[in-house]
Write a protein that holds these residues in place. Sequence first.
Motif, PDB file in Angstrom:
ATOM      1  N   ASP A 165      59.400  71.475  27.105  1.00  0.00           N
ATOM      2  CA  ASP A 165      60.396  70.487  27.158  1.00  0.00           C
ATOM      3  C   ASP A 165      59.917  69.737  28.589  1.00  0.00           C
ATOM      4  OD1 ASP A 165      61.961  70.460  25.187  1.00  0.00           O
ATOM      5  OD2 ASP A 165      63.643  71.065  26.150  1.00  0.00           O
ATOM      6  N   ILE A 175      72.898  64.579  20.912  1.00  0.00           N
ATOM      7  CA  ILE A 175      71.742  64.356  20.273  1.00  0.00           C
ATOM      8  C   ILE A 175      71.968  64.597  18.629  1.00  0.00           C
ATOM      9  CG2 ILE A 175      69.365  65.459  19.461  1.00  0.00           C
ATOM     10  CD1 ILE A 175      69.611  64.221  22.711  1.00  0.00           C
ATOM     11  N   LEU A 204      68.023  59.869  22.797  1.00  0.00           N
ATOM     12  CA  LEU A 204      67.157  61.106  22.573  1.00  0.00           C
ATOM     13  C   LEU A 204      66.956  61.932  23.943  1.00  0.00           C
ATOM     14  CD1 LEU A 204      64.567  61.003  19.415  1.00  0.00           C
ATOM     15  CD2 LEU A 204      67.110  62.323  19.781  1.00  0.00           C
ATOM     16  N   TYR A 205      66.615  60.875  24.845  1.00  0.00           N
ATOM     17  CA  TYR A 205      65.783  61.292  26.085  1.00  0.00           C
ATOM     18  C   TYR A 205      67.114  61.384  27.076  1.00  0.00           C
ATOM     19  CZ  TYR A 205      61.230  61.255  24.471  1.00  0.00           C
ATOM     20  OH  TYR A 205      60.011  61.524  23.886  1.00  0.00           O
ATOM     21  N   GLU A 229      68.960  70.678  16.759  1.00  0.00           N
ATOM     22  CA  GLU A 229      69.756  69.576  17.037  1.00  0.00           C
ATOM     23  C   GLU A 229      69.530  68.390  15.820  1.00  0.00           C
ATOM     24  OE1 GLU A 229      71.011  69.187  21.377  1.00  0.00           O
ATOM     25  OE2 GLU A 229      68.647  69.523  20.978  1.00  0.00           O
ATOM     26  N   ARG A 289      64.794  71.094  17.454  1.00  0.00           N
ATOM     27  CA  ARG A 289      64.545  70.888  16.052  1.00  0.00           C
ATOM     28  C   ARG A 289      65.812  71.216  15.274  1.00  0.00           C
ATOM     29  NH1 ARG A 289      58.624  71.102  13.684  1.00  0.00           N
ATOM     30  NH2 ARG A 289      57.603  70.123  15.274  1.00  0.00           N
ATOM     31  N   LYS A 320      57.836  61.714  13.794  1.00  0.00           N
ATOM     32  CA  LYS A 320      57.090  62.090  14.934  1.00  0.00           C
ATOM     33  C   LYS A 320      57.888  61.687  16.038  1.00  0.00           C
ATOM     34  CE  LYS A 320      52.184  61.653  13.763  1.00  0.00           C
ATOM     35  NZ  LYS A 320      50.995  60.730  13.723  1.00  0.00           N
ATOM     36  N   GLU A 321      58.443  60.538  16.109  1.00  0.00           N
ATOM     37  CA  GLU A 321      59.096  59.986  17.560  1.00  0.00           C
ATOM     38  C   GLU A 321      60.354  60.945  17.759  1.00  0.00           C
ATOM     39  OE1 GLU A 321      59.709  57.869  19.708  1.00  0.00           O
ATOM     40  OE2 GLU A 321      61.859  57.504  19.848  1.00  0.00           O
ATOM     41  N   THR A 322      61.093  61.622  16.853  1.00  0.00           N
ATOM     42  CA  THR A 322      62.174  62.469  17.078  1.00  0.00           C
ATOM     43  C   THR A 322      61.671  63.800  17.550  1.00  0.00           C
ATOM     44  OG1 THR A 322      62.280  62.529  14.890  1.00  0.00           O
ATOM     45  CG2 THR A 322      63.969  61.788  15.855  1.00  0.00           C
ATOM     46  N   LEU A 323      60.294  64.275  16.803  1.00  0.00           N
ATOM     47  CA  LEU A 323      59.781  65.682  17.026  1.00  0.00           C
ATOM     48  C   LEU A 323      59.178  65.812  18.348  1.00  0.00           C
ATOM     49  CD1 LEU A 323      58.379  66.767  13.833  1.00  0.00           C
ATOM     50  CD2 LEU A 323      60.786  67.309  14.723  1.00  0.00           C
ATOM     51  N   VAL A 324      58.993  64.778  19.077  1.00  0.00           N
ATOM     52  CA  VAL A 324      57.953  64.565  20.268  1.00  0.00           C
ATOM     53  C   VAL A 324      59.253  64.556  21.399  1.00  0.00           C
ATOM     54  CG1 VAL A 324      57.570  62.299  20.623  1.00  0.00           C
ATOM     55  CG2 VAL A 324      56.037  63.943  21.396  1.00  0.00           C
ATOM     56  N   ALA A 325      60.260  64.421  21.201  1.00  0.00           N
ATOM     57  CA  ALA A 325      61.287  64.245  22.319  1.00  0.00           C
ATOM     58  C   ALA A 325      61.715  65.455  22.752  1.00  0.00           C
ATOM     59  CB  ALA A 325      62.510  63.415  21.499  1.00  0.00           C
ATOM     60  N   PRO A 326      62.328  65.541  24.047  1.00  0.00           N
ATOM     61  CA  PRO A 326      62.533  66.877  24.416  1.00  0.00           C
ATOM     62  C   PRO A 326      63.849  67.399  23.761  1.00  0.00           C
ATOM     63  CG  PRO A 326      63.078  65.044  26.167  1.00  0.00           C
ATOM     64  CD  PRO A 326      62.421  64.261  25.003  1.00  0.00           C
ATOM     65  N   VAL A 327      64.057  67.477  22.603  1.00  0.00           N
ATOM     66  CA  VAL A 327      65.369  67.839  21.915  1.00  0.00           C
ATOM     67  C   VAL A 327      64.982  69.275  21.010  1.00  0.00           C
ATOM     68  CG1 VAL A 327      66.453  65.827  22.177  1.00  0.00           C
ATOM     69  CG2 VAL A 327      65.257  66.395  20.161  1.00  0.00           C
TER      70      VAL A 327
END
Lengths: 328, 249
Positions: free
Chosen positions: A72, B3, A103-104, B98, B96, B87-94
Motif C-alpha cells: 500500500d 472507495i 481512490l487515492y 472494496e 480488492r 489496472k487503474e483501480t487495481l494499482v490504487a492503494p485500496v
Amino acid sequence: MEAIQVEKLTKKYNELIAVDAVSFTIEKGEIFGLLGPNGAGKTTIISMLSTLLKPTSGTASVNQFSILENQDAVRKSIGIVFQDQSLDEELTAYENMDFHGRLYRIPKDNRHNKIIELLKLVGLTERKDGFVKTFSGGMRRRLEMARGLLHEPKVMFLDEPTLGLDPQTRNHLWQYIEKLNKEKEITIILTTHYMDEADRLCSKVAIIDKGKIIAMDTPEKLKEEIGADVVTIASSDIDELQSKLELLSWVKRIEKHDGLITINLQNAEKRIAEIVHLSANHGIAINSISIHKPTLEDVFLNFTGRTIREEEADHKDRMRMIRRARRR
Amino acid sequence: MDIIYTIWLRNIKRYLRSKSRMIGSLGMPVFFLLVLGFGLNSVVRIPRMEQGYTGFIIPGIVSMSVLFTSVFSGIQIIWDKQFGFLKETLVAPVSRIEIMIGQTVGGATAALIQGFIIIIVSLLMGLHIPSIHGFFIAVLFMILIGLSFTALGIAIASRMEDMHGFQLIMNFVIFPIFGLSGALFPIDSLPSWLKFLPRLDPLTYGVEGIRYGLLGTSQMAPLISFSVLVGFMVLMVTVGAFLFRKISI
C-alpha cells in the motif's frame, strides 16, 4: 538517496524467464530509462515494481518501501502511465481525474484545485469536460500523466509513453516529462524501445535484452564505449568484405546484420578511402557507405550483435509463449 | 466506504449515460410482459390468482429484468479488463474487496432501476400493489437478486478472458435460471418428479418474494424465500470477492 532499489528481481512463467535476476538502483531525481526491444521484460519489471505482479524471486524497494511487504505504501508513492490506455472513455477528463483523486483519498477541497492545476500543466484545461472517447492519442497520454500526478507521487512510471504517437506529439510529451522531472522533482522511470527517446530524456539507461540487463550507464558513456564513429557499408558480398576488414588494425569492432556491415572506429573520415580502396582491390562491389556518430542503437548492436528491429521479429514468438505459459 | 461510493458512482454514471443499454435491456422484459401478459391472460387460469395471468407474471418479469441487468453489469468488468481501466483501480492503494463490493452495489443499483421501470410499466397495465408495505418487500427482494447476480457476473468475469464466452453464459446459465424460476408458471403445477427443480434455482425464491410483495400471495413462505436468498447472496459475494482477488493482468 535512492528512489528505487532492485535486487535480483526475477519473474518466471513456467520454463520461460521473462525477467532474469535484474538488479539496479535509481537515484532520486533521475530520469531512468529501461531500453530494449518489445518482449525484453521491461513491462514485467514495471508491473512488479508497481505491485501488480508478484516476483518469482528477488526483491525491490520503491521510495524505501518494500514491494513485497508494504504494497500500500508503494502504491501511494507511485504514479503510473501504462503502456495500454487505462482511462474510462465514457467519463470526461475531469471525471477520470476525480475518480482517481477519490481512490487515492485526496480530500475534497484540495482535489478540485489540484485537478484544475494539473489539467493546465498538460494543456487540457479547455477539454476538461470533454468525453475521453473524443480525445486523440496524445491528449489521452497527457491526461493519463496528469492523473498519475494527482496524488503527488515520488516516483513516476511511464511504460512506453510515446508508443504510437506522431513525431510532433512525441516531442511535446518529452517536454512535459522534462518539466515534471524538474518542476515537481519527481523521479521518473520510463521504458521505451525508441533509442532516440532514451537518448534525449534519460540521465541513465539500462539496456535490457531477453530479461537481462546487458549494459547500464549514462547515454553519453555508453556511446563513448563504442568508439568515435560508426561506418555502415552495404555490399553484395558482405562475408568476403568482413573477412578482409577484420584484418585491419584500426577496426575496433565489426558486426554483420540485416545484410549490412557496421564498423566502429576512430577518424572515419580518413579511413573511408582505405575501405573503398581495399574492396576495389579485391573486386568487392560496395553499394553504399555512410558515417555517423554512435547512437544507442549502435550500443544495442554492440552488446547483442543484433539490431533492435531484428529483435522485434522474434518478439511475436516470445509473446505467444508467455501467453501460453500464463494460461496453464 | 469512500472507495465503495467512488466505484458505485462511476458505475451509475456509466449506466445513466448509456441510454441504448437501458432501453435495449428493457426490450425483452416489456415484450414478454405485453405478449405473454395480454396474449395468455384469457387462456391461462391460475387458481387463487385474482389479477389473472398478467398479474401472475409481472413479478416474474420484474425479476427477469433485475436478473439480466445485474449479470450483465457484473460481466462488464471484462470490458474494464480489456480496455485497461481495471489496472487503474487495481494499482490504487485500496483493497480488492472494496472494489468488488463497489462494483456489486453499482450493478445492483442499475438492476434495481431497471426493475422499477418494469413496475411502472406494470402499473400502467393495471397492476394494483396491495400495500406500500408490500412494495418495500418487493424492493428488498429486488435488491437481494441484484446483489447476488451482479456478484455472480463478477465471479464469471474474473475467470473469463474476453466477451466470447458471454453467449455461452447467457444460454446455459442465465436462461435456465430464469426459465426454471417459476417466473412464468406456478411451480406447483409441475409434475411431482420435476417439482424439485425450481427449488434448486435461487431465483425462484426471489420471484416468490417479489410476488408476495406485489400481489400479496405466493407459493413459498416469504420468510423462507428471504432466508434462502440472503444465504445465496452471501455465498455469491464471497465467491465473487475470492475470484476477483485472484485476477491478474
